[in-house]
Design a protein around this motif. Structure first.
Motif, PDB file in Angstrom:
ATOM      1  N   MET A   1      -5.921  -6.779  -6.374  1.00  0.00           N
ATOM      2  CA  MET A   1      -7.322  -6.624  -6.002  1.00  0.00           C
ATOM      3  C   MET A   1      -7.620  -7.231  -4.630  1.00  0.00           C
ATOM      4  O   MET A   1      -8.415  -6.688  -3.868  1.00  0.00           O
ATOM      5  CB  MET A   1      -8.243  -7.211  -7.073  1.00  0.00           C
ATOM      6  CG  MET A   1      -8.107  -6.514  -8.423  1.00  0.00           C
ATOM      7  SD  MET A   1      -8.178  -4.694  -8.319  1.00  0.00           S
ATOM      8  CE  MET A   1      -7.441  -4.253  -9.873  1.00  0.00           C
ATOM      9  N   ARG A   2      -6.971  -8.347  -4.295  1.00  0.00           N
ATOM     10  CA  ARG A   2      -7.110  -8.912  -2.938  1.00  0.00           C
ATOM     11  C   ARG A   2      -6.607  -7.903  -1.913  1.00  0.00           C
ATOM     12  O   ARG A   2      -7.247  -7.684  -0.879  1.00  0.00           O
ATOM     13  CB  ARG A   2      -6.299 -10.210  -2.800  1.00  0.00           C
ATOM     14  CG  ARG A   2      -7.027 -11.461  -3.172  1.00  0.00           C
ATOM     15  CD  ARG A   2      -6.279 -12.714  -2.733  1.00  0.00           C
ATOM     16  NE  ARG A   2      -4.923 -12.823  -3.263  1.00  0.00           N
ATOM     17  CZ  ARG A   2      -4.599 -13.375  -4.426  1.00  0.00           C
ATOM     18  NH1 ARG A   2      -5.541 -13.896  -5.190  1.00  0.00           N
ATOM     19  NH2 ARG A   2      -3.350 -13.420  -4.830  1.00  0.00           N
ATOM     20  N   GLN A   3      -5.478  -7.296  -2.213  1.00  0.00           N
ATOM     21  CA  GLN A   3      -4.919  -6.308  -1.302  1.00  0.00           C
ATOM     22  C   GLN A   3      -5.793  -5.057  -1.248  1.00  0.00           C
ATOM     23  O   GLN A   3      -5.899  -4.424  -0.202  1.00  0.00           O
ATOM     24  CB  GLN A   3      -3.482  -5.947  -1.691  1.00  0.00           C
ATOM     25  CG  GLN A   3      -2.502  -7.063  -1.439  1.00  0.00           C
ATOM     26  CD  GLN A   3      -2.253  -7.286   0.043  1.00  0.00           C
ATOM     27  OE1 GLN A   3      -3.156  -7.508   0.840  1.00  0.00           O
ATOM     28  NE2 GLN A   3      -0.994  -7.219   0.411  1.00  0.00           N
ATOM     29  N   ALA A   4      -6.428  -4.695  -2.342  1.00  0.00           N
ATOM     30  CA  ALA A   4      -7.326  -3.532  -2.331  1.00  0.00           C
ATOM     31  C   ALA A   4      -8.501  -3.790  -1.395  1.00  0.00           C
ATOM     32  O   ALA A   4      -8.895  -2.909  -0.622  1.00  0.00           O
ATOM     33  CB  ALA A   4      -7.828  -3.227  -3.744  1.00  0.00           C
ATOM     34  N   THR A   5      -9.052  -4.995  -1.431  1.00  0.00           N
ATOM     35  CA  THR A   5     -10.140  -5.341  -0.505  1.00  0.00           C
ATOM     36  C   THR A   5      -9.628  -5.280   0.929  1.00  0.00           C
ATOM     37  O   THR A   5     -10.296  -4.722   1.810  1.00  0.00           O
ATOM     38  CB  THR A   5     -10.700  -6.742  -0.831  1.00  0.00           C
ATOM     39  OG1 THR A   5     -11.173  -6.734  -2.184  1.00  0.00           O
ATOM     40  CG2 THR A   5     -11.834  -7.124   0.104  1.00  0.00           C
ATOM     41  N   PHE A   6      -8.455  -5.841   1.166  1.00  0.00           N
ATOM     42  CA  PHE A   6      -7.850  -5.805   2.502  1.00  0.00           C
ATOM     43  C   PHE A   6      -7.645  -4.362   2.965  1.00  0.00           C
ATOM     44  O   PHE A   6      -8.006  -4.001   4.081  1.00  0.00           O
ATOM     45  CB  PHE A   6      -6.505  -6.548   2.503  1.00  0.00           C
ATOM     46  CG  PHE A   6      -5.698  -6.286   3.736  1.00  0.00           C
ATOM     47  CD1 PHE A   6      -5.955  -6.997   4.903  1.00  0.00           C
ATOM     48  CD2 PHE A   6      -4.710  -5.310   3.754  1.00  0.00           C
ATOM     49  CE1 PHE A   6      -5.235  -6.738   6.060  1.00  0.00           C
ATOM     50  CE2 PHE A   6      -3.987  -5.048   4.899  1.00  0.00           C
ATOM     51  CZ  PHE A   6      -4.247  -5.762   6.061  1.00  0.00           C
ATOM     52  N   VAL A   7      -7.077  -3.527   2.106  1.00  0.00           N
ATOM     53  CA  VAL A   7      -6.796  -2.133   2.468  1.00  0.00           C
ATOM     54  C   VAL A   7      -8.094  -1.390   2.771  1.00  0.00           C
ATOM     55  O   VAL A   7      -8.159  -0.589   3.710  1.00  0.00           O
ATOM     56  CB  VAL A   7      -5.970  -1.421   1.372  1.00  0.00           C
ATOM     57  CG1 VAL A   7      -5.953   0.085   1.562  1.00  0.00           C
ATOM     58  CG2 VAL A   7      -4.543  -1.967   1.367  1.00  0.00           C
ATOM     59  N   GLY A   8      -9.144  -1.647   2.025  1.00  0.00           N
ATOM     60  CA  GLY A   8     -10.439  -1.037   2.323  1.00  0.00           C
ATOM     61  C   GLY A   8     -10.900  -1.382   3.726  1.00  0.00           C
ATOM     62  O   GLY A   8     -11.332  -0.516   4.492  1.00  0.00           O
ATOM     63  N   ARG A   9     -10.789  -2.651   4.084  1.00  0.00           N
ATOM     64  CA  ARG A   9     -11.168  -3.093   5.435  1.00  0.00           C
ATOM     65  C   ARG A   9     -10.253  -2.456   6.485  1.00  0.00           C
ATOM     66  O   ARG A   9     -10.713  -2.003   7.527  1.00  0.00           O
ATOM     67  CB  ARG A   9     -11.093  -4.625   5.526  1.00  0.00           C
ATOM     68  CG  ARG A   9     -12.118  -5.333   4.669  1.00  0.00           C
ATOM     69  CD  ARG A   9     -12.045  -6.840   4.792  1.00  0.00           C
ATOM     70  NE  ARG A   9     -12.373  -7.221   6.163  1.00  0.00           N
ATOM     71  CZ  ARG A   9     -11.842  -8.258   6.793  1.00  0.00           C
ATOM     72  NH1 ARG A   9     -10.958  -9.029   6.179  1.00  0.00           N
ATOM     73  NH2 ARG A   9     -12.197  -8.537   8.023  1.00  0.00           N
ATOM     74  N   TRP A  10      -8.963  -2.451   6.213  1.00  0.00           N
ATOM     75  CA  TRP A  10      -7.965  -1.930   7.142  1.00  0.00           C
ATOM     76  C   TRP A  10      -8.180  -0.437   7.390  1.00  0.00           C
ATOM     77  O   TRP A  10      -8.126   0.035   8.520  1.00  0.00           O
ATOM     78  CB  TRP A  10      -6.579  -2.210   6.563  1.00  0.00           C
ATOM     79  CG  TRP A  10      -5.413  -1.995   7.460  1.00  0.00           C
ATOM     80  CD1 TRP A  10      -5.278  -2.379   8.767  1.00  0.00           C
ATOM     81  CD2 TRP A  10      -4.182  -1.387   7.093  1.00  0.00           C
ATOM     82  NE1 TRP A  10      -4.033  -2.037   9.222  1.00  0.00           N
ATOM     83  CE2 TRP A  10      -3.341  -1.433   8.213  1.00  0.00           C
ATOM     84  CE3 TRP A  10      -3.701  -0.812   5.913  1.00  0.00           C
ATOM     85  CZ2 TRP A  10      -2.040  -0.915   8.209  1.00  0.00           C
ATOM     86  CZ3 TRP A  10      -2.416  -0.312   5.904  1.00  0.00           C
ATOM     87  CH2 TRP A  10      -1.602  -0.355   7.030  1.00  0.00           C
ATOM     88  N   LEU A  11      -8.438   0.313   6.320  1.00  0.00           N
ATOM     89  CA  LEU A  11      -8.659   1.756   6.471  1.00  0.00           C
ATOM     90  C   LEU A  11      -9.945   2.038   7.239  1.00  0.00           C
ATOM     91  O   LEU A  11     -10.028   3.042   7.959  1.00  0.00           O
ATOM     92  CB  LEU A  11      -8.682   2.440   5.099  1.00  0.00           C
ATOM     93  CG  LEU A  11      -7.341   2.492   4.376  1.00  0.00           C
ATOM     94  CD1 LEU A  11      -7.513   3.101   2.978  1.00  0.00           C
ATOM     95  CD2 LEU A  11      -6.293   3.265   5.170  1.00  0.00           C
TER      96      LEU A  11
END
Length: 171
Positions: A144-154
């Motif tokens: 879930m931490r990575q999902a938040t990161f990926v959302g920001r990154w995308l």
């Protein structure tokens, strides 16, 4: 969509609609956070990027290869990780039904709000999400931490057609 009893135990445990909907919630929340920081008027996570984000986050090996900061460009990451690029493109296809089911489940539960081709993290309070994460395993919290990161990154990676092209995803 295959019947629940016909799914493997791994599919039922790891790719169930509730878990994937929570991952998409975190993707959408991260996307919105970055769009706000950039002063953008984006109305939520583009639908196509939910499938890309799920592919990046739900496969542990790919998740482990993600950059540590959102300042890393997607183009550079793709160039440095050609096997992961291929895995992400394949994952978008493999996870298509799973993500669709998660979007429907998330919308029915008020977790996600779907408006045209955009997804918003629903009105579910961050308090409830934090309680869920506290009771979860370290792997779930990392996902879930990575999902938040990926959302920001995308959000920073460019328009959805650009992201899809960089990752080799055919529409």
């Amino acid at each position: 969509m295959s019947a629940w009893q016909e799914r493997t135990i791994e599919q039922r445990n790891l790719l169930n609609p509730a878990f994937c909907a929570i991952a998409v919630w975190h993707l959408a929340r991260g996307y919105r956070t970055e769009a706000t920081a950039l002063g953008s008027n984006e109305d939520g996570l583009p639908l196509a990027l939910a499938f890309v984000g799920a592919s990046l986050v739900l496969r542990g090996q790919t998740r482990d290869q993600l950059p540590r900061t959102i300042t890393s460009s997607l183009a550079t990451w793709v160039n440095d990780h050609p096997l992961e690029r291929s895995a992400v493109a394949k994952g978008v296809v493999v996870l298509r039904e799973t993500v669709r089911e998660a979007l429907l489940f998330g919308a029915q539960q008020g977790l996600l709000s779907l408006d045209g081709h955009r997804i918003e993290a629903g009105s579910t309070s961050a308090k409830k999400m934090n309680a869920y994460l506290r009771a979860s395993s370290e792997d779930v919290r990392d996902c879930m931490r990575q999902a938040t990161f990926v959302g920001r990154w995308l959000c920073k990676a460019g328009a959805p057609p650009t992201v899809l092209a960089l990752l080799g995803v055919k529409t």
